[in-house]
Design an enzyme around this catalytic site. Structure first.
Site, PDB file in Angstrom:
ATOM      1  CG  ASP A 178      -1.617   1.183   1.552  1.00 44.79           C
ATOM      2  OD1 ASP A 178      -2.156   1.770   0.605  1.00 44.79           O
ATOM      3  OD2 ASP A 178      -1.685   1.572   2.743  1.00 44.79           O
ATOM      4  CE  LYS A 233      -5.177  -0.331  -1.648  1.00 47.47           C
ATOM      5  NZ  LYS A 233      -3.930   0.023  -0.937  1.00 47.47           N
ATOM      6  CG  ASP A 282      -1.969   2.483   6.558  1.00 47.63           C
ATOM      7  OD1 ASP A 282      -2.516   2.133   5.484  1.00 47.63           O
ATOM      8  OD2 ASP A 282      -1.915   3.662   6.931  1.00 47.63           O
ATOM      9  CB  THR A 301      -1.877   3.566  -3.841  1.00 47.23           C
ATOM     10  OG1 THR A 301      -2.369   4.707  -3.140  1.00 47.23           O
ATOM     11  CG2 THR A 301      -1.407   4.000  -5.213  1.00 47.23           C
ATOM     12  CG  ASP A 360      -1.470   7.714   0.680  1.00 43.89           C
ATOM     13  OD1 ASP A 360      -0.426   8.322   0.374  1.00 43.89           O
ATOM     14  OD2 ASP A 360      -2.511   7.765  -0.009  1.00 43.89           O
TER      15      ASP A 360
END
Ligand SMILES: [Mg+2]
Length: 197
Positions: free
Chosen positions: A19, A114, A140, A63, A21
């Site tokens: 991922d 996602k 995260d 992302t 960010d």
């Protein structure tokens, strides 16, 4: 902690999905990263990716970038940000094989947003040698974990409160503070498995 990654081999038979960010760059709640200047690497990320480049077959970034769908920035802005990111990774001895991003708004229920698996399938189309059962998804958010699990990947959650990890043990295989901590774990394990041969 489970030992799924005991099967990990540093012979480049495995791939890693990252991922962006909160994994590669820091992003505070609702912060909009719309220029290369606002893109800041988290400490230890560049050297972690340099290590991953030695041991993983493919390194893929996946992302969600809803800011495009919201009209906050344009694809050209994102491409400038990614050009800077890739140049710095390269400069530090690492590589990213491809960056996939989904500009769609969450509400559009895009197959590429996602936790839907669209971006993983695009990567498999571009790189047929990727084996999802020999892949790790690092993110995260729980949506990253769902994305990984839907494709039978090993999942690694970063920066999560302990309670989140305990309450979602079917989604999360490993939890670490940051990418560098995961890199250290992987490196240690690779050395141990080499010593036991
Ligand atoms: Mg994230």
């Amino acid at each position: 902690m489970k030992s799924l990654l005991n099967e990990f081999q540093s012979d480049k038979s495995w791939s890693i999905f990252l991922d962006r960010d909160g994994v590669i760059n820091s992003r505070y709640k609702d912060e909009i990263i719309d220029t290369p200047e606002k893109f800041k690497f988290i400490d230890g990320v560049k050297e972690s990716i340099a290590y991953f480049s030695e041991v993983f077959k493919k390194i893929i970034i996946v992302t969600n970038q809803q800011g495009i769908g919201k009209g906050l920035f344009k694809e050209e802005d994102l491409e400038k940000i990614h050009a800077k990111m890739l140049a710095e990774i390269d400069h530090n001895g690492g590589r990213i094989d491809k960056v996939y991003y989904c500009p769609a708004l969450k509400e559009k229920n895009s197959f590429y947003h996602k936790p839907m698996p669209g971006m993983a399938l695009l990567a498999k189309k571009d790189f047929p040698e990727i084996n999802f059962r020999k892949s790790v998804m690092v993110g995260d958010a729980l949506s990253d974990m769902r994305f990984g699990k839907s494709m039978k990947m090993v999942t690694v959650l970063l920066r999560a409160p302990r309670k989140t990890v305990l309450n979602n043990h079917t989604l999360i295989d490993y939890a670490f503070k940051n990418l560098f901590e995961f890199k250290v774990f992987l490196e240690k394990q690779t050395i141990e498995s080499q010593n036991s041969r």
